[in-house]
Design a protein around this motif. Structure first.
Motif, PDB file in Angstrom:
ATOM      1  N   ALA A   1       0.878  -1.195   0.038  1.00  0.00           N
ATOM      2  CA  ALA A   1      -0.168   0.063   0.079  1.00  0.00           C
ATOM      3  C   ALA A   1       0.906   1.335   0.084  1.00  0.00           C
ATOM      4  O   ALA A   1       0.560   2.181  -0.795  1.00  0.00           O
ATOM      5  N   LEU A   2       1.831   1.252   0.940  1.00  0.00           N
ATOM      6  CA  LEU A   2       2.630   2.386   0.996  1.00  0.00           C
ATOM      7  C   LEU A   2       3.444   2.772  -0.567  1.00  0.00           C
ATOM      8  O   LEU A   2       3.382   3.845  -0.812  1.00  0.00           O
ATOM      9  N   GLY A   3       3.842   1.527  -1.170  1.00  0.00           N
ATOM     10  CA  GLY A   3       4.286   1.788  -2.465  1.00  0.00           C
ATOM     11  C   GLY A   3       3.616   2.338  -3.400  1.00  0.00           C
ATOM     12  O   GLY A   3       3.856   3.214  -4.549  1.00  0.00           O
ATOM     13  N   LEU A   4       2.347   1.680  -3.583  1.00  0.00           N
ATOM     14  CA  LEU A   4       1.160   2.329  -4.410  1.00  0.00           C
ATOM     15  C   LEU A   4       0.915   3.751  -4.168  1.00  0.00           C
ATOM     16  O   LEU A   4       0.702   4.297  -5.110  1.00  0.00           O
ATOM     17  N   ILE A   5       0.666   3.974  -2.920  1.00  0.00           N
ATOM     18  CA  ILE A   5       0.257   5.431  -2.559  1.00  0.00           C
ATOM     19  C   ILE A   5       1.641   6.143  -3.012  1.00  0.00           C
ATOM     20  O   ILE A   5       1.316   7.566  -3.628  1.00  0.00           O
ATOM     21  N   ALA A   6       2.721   5.964  -2.951  1.00  0.00           N
ATOM     22  CA  ALA A   6       3.935   6.862  -3.353  1.00  0.00           C
ATOM     23  C   ALA A   6       3.980   7.054  -4.516  1.00  0.00           C
ATOM     24  O   ALA A   6       4.162   8.100  -5.295  1.00  0.00           O
ATOM     25  N   VAL A   7       3.763   5.952  -5.556  1.00  0.00           N
ATOM     26  CA  VAL A   7       3.746   6.002  -6.687  1.00  0.00           C
ATOM     27  C   VAL A   7       2.420   6.907  -7.738  1.00  0.00           C
ATOM     28  O   VAL A   7       2.582   7.605  -8.478  1.00  0.00           O
ATOM     29  N   ALA A   8       1.281   6.498  -7.199  1.00  0.00           N
ATOM     30  CA  ALA A   8       0.214   6.815  -7.683  1.00  0.00           C
ATOM     31  C   ALA A   8      -0.412   8.300  -7.138  1.00  0.00           C
ATOM     32  O   ALA A   8      -0.922   9.193  -7.796  1.00  0.00           O
TER      33      ALA A   8
END
Length: 463
Positions: free
Chosen positions: A63-70
């Motif tokens: 989730a942290l990676g997706l939020i950081a990218v998106a």
């Protein structure tokens, strides 16, 4: 394919991840505006948190990676700035120090000796019943002193783990672990200072509407049903779910001549220092994390302390911080995009403000309960309450029972991801995901069906 096999198939990564992705894509396509991306990430993670094809903390990392990218890196890392995140981190260190000092085993032996009595009579069911009730009442009493459910869970876990090991039945071990933890968690709704959502809701009531709910008023309204009766109900449910077989065995722990009594006494003193800080928060206003930091500093202090700070990295699992940070980041993201405000406002439009008070309270309960499936309880309290209070004022409703209806919903959870407290319990590794979900669903459903009508009926009499 029978039901257990179907559940196992659904939980496998090969099925769970495509299903989560399909839900996320469908949400992104159907939703509109700036909230679409954040909502799709949220539902993607919820599917994985419910099915658990991977540990919840690993899903949090995703989730942290997706939020950081998106969305943004700033939002992805916002959860690590929350005091509650670090309260859990320091609480893990407290638990490890309690274990290393021998205090957990010492307290467990003291309680078991006085609760169980003589192990020679062989009545394991009676011993389990007495120990479960004694521990649950003691854990609930701790809620009057320690204002954070997270701190209580982390402090109690090592003791309960040691006591569970006295029984050879896994059912007894799980019951002795969950019973007291649920007693101190579910019973918090009856005590104003026992949990953070309670304090947030009462604080908003005073700051926005000038409506103060005193500690005594909260207790008068809530404690008899949502405090005492709920604790007894929870203990009864845990006993029914995890009752050991009559022919199972148990034993009292033997004398540990090598135990360091001085270390145990020092660790107890350190915990009392933390308890003093937590119990006097109404004087100094410090967040509970300050008390946890004080305990950790003392417990790991060279020469005076009781644990080795250099070894905690190999003994303590800090991956739960990724889950907590992800939950807070999701909550902040849904708030920033305006989704939570819009959702809460639209949901409140369905409240029949001109209907009987019990119906209004049930509607507020359902709205709050629905939002907990998207956000952690603290986030729901922080987002919904500022919207709910103007609605109460405009509709001419009594503030106290409506705000307390919101509180009751924030202590009724079905899945671990809905509450940081439940994730901490799961992360300790003493119960399986299925066992925890079965217990939480049973306790919440029983509360809604048996206690909620009684509580709403009392509110109708008072107002």
């Amino acid at each position: 394919m029978n039901r257990p096999n179907a559940i196992d198939v659904a939980r496998s990564p090969a099925v769970a991840f495509p299903l989560a992705a399909a839900v996320a894509v469908a949400t992104w396509v159907l939703a509109s505006g700036s909230a679409a991306t954040m909502l799709s990430i949220t539902l993607f993670c919820i599917v994985l948190w419910v099915l658990t094809p991977v540990p919840p903390s690993y899903t949090g990392l995703i989730a942290l990676g997706l939020i950081a990218v998106a969305v943004s890196t700033e939002l992805a890392l916002a959860g690590f700035q929350k005091p509650a995140t670090w309260l859990i981190g320091f609480g893990l260190l407290m638990g490890e120090a309690t274990r290393q000092s021998g205090l957990a085993n010492g307290v467990g032996r003291w309680i078991a000796t006085r609760s169980i009595g003589d192990a020679a009579d062989g009545d394991s069911l009676r011993a389990y019943r007495r120990l479960l009730l004694a521990l649950s009442i003691g854990a609930h009493a701790l809620a009057f002193l320690v204002p954070s459910a997270l701190v209580r869970i982390l402090a109690l876990a090592p003791v309960l783990r040691e006591l569970g090991s006295l029984f050879d039945s896994r059912r007894a071990q799980v019951g002795l672990y969950l019973g007291p933890l649920f007693a101190t968690f579910y019973g918090s709704a009856g005590i104003l200072t026992a949990d953070l959502p309670n304090i947030i809701i009462s604080g908003f009531g005073e700051s926005i509407a000038g409506h103060t709910i005193s500690w005594s008023e909260w207790s008068l309204h809530m404690y008899p049903v949502m405090g005492l009766l709920r604790v007894l109900l929870v203990v009864g449910i845990v006993y029914a779910l995890f009752r050991p077989a009559a022919d199972s065995s148990f034993e009292l722990p033997g004398d540990e001549r090598t135990a360091d009594g001085g270390a145990q006494r020092r660790m107890l003193a350190f915990l009392l220092v933390g308890t003093l800080i937590w119990a006097t928060d109404f004087v100094h206003g410090f967040h509970p994390v300050v008390g946890a930091v004080a305990v950790v500093i003392l417990a790991y202090l060279p020469s005076l302390g009781v644990a080795d700070f250099e070894t905690v990295g190999s003994d303590v699992d800090f991956t739960i911080l990724f889950f907590i940070a992800a939950v807070f980041a999701i909550g902040d993201g849904l708030t920033r995009t305006g989704f939570t405000d819009s959702a809460a406002t639209r949901l409140l439009a369905f409240v029949p403000s001109d209907g009987p008070l019990a119906v209004v309270l049930a509607a507020v309960f359902c709205i709050t309960f629905a939002l907990t499936f998207l956000m952690e309880g603290v986030a729901v309290a922080s987002v919904l309450t500022p919207i709910l209070i103007p609605y109460i004022d405009a509709a001419g409703l009594p503030f106290t029972p409506v705000l307390l209806a919101e509180t009751m919903a924030l202590s009724s959870y079905f899945f671990p991801y809905q509450s940081a407290v439940l994730i901490v319990i799961l992360n300790e590794g003493d119960v399986r995901t299925r066992e925890l979900i079965v217990a939480t669903v049973a306790c919440s459903v029983a509360t809604i069906l048996l206690l909620l009508p009684v509580q709403f009926g009392l509110f109708s009499l008072f107002y």
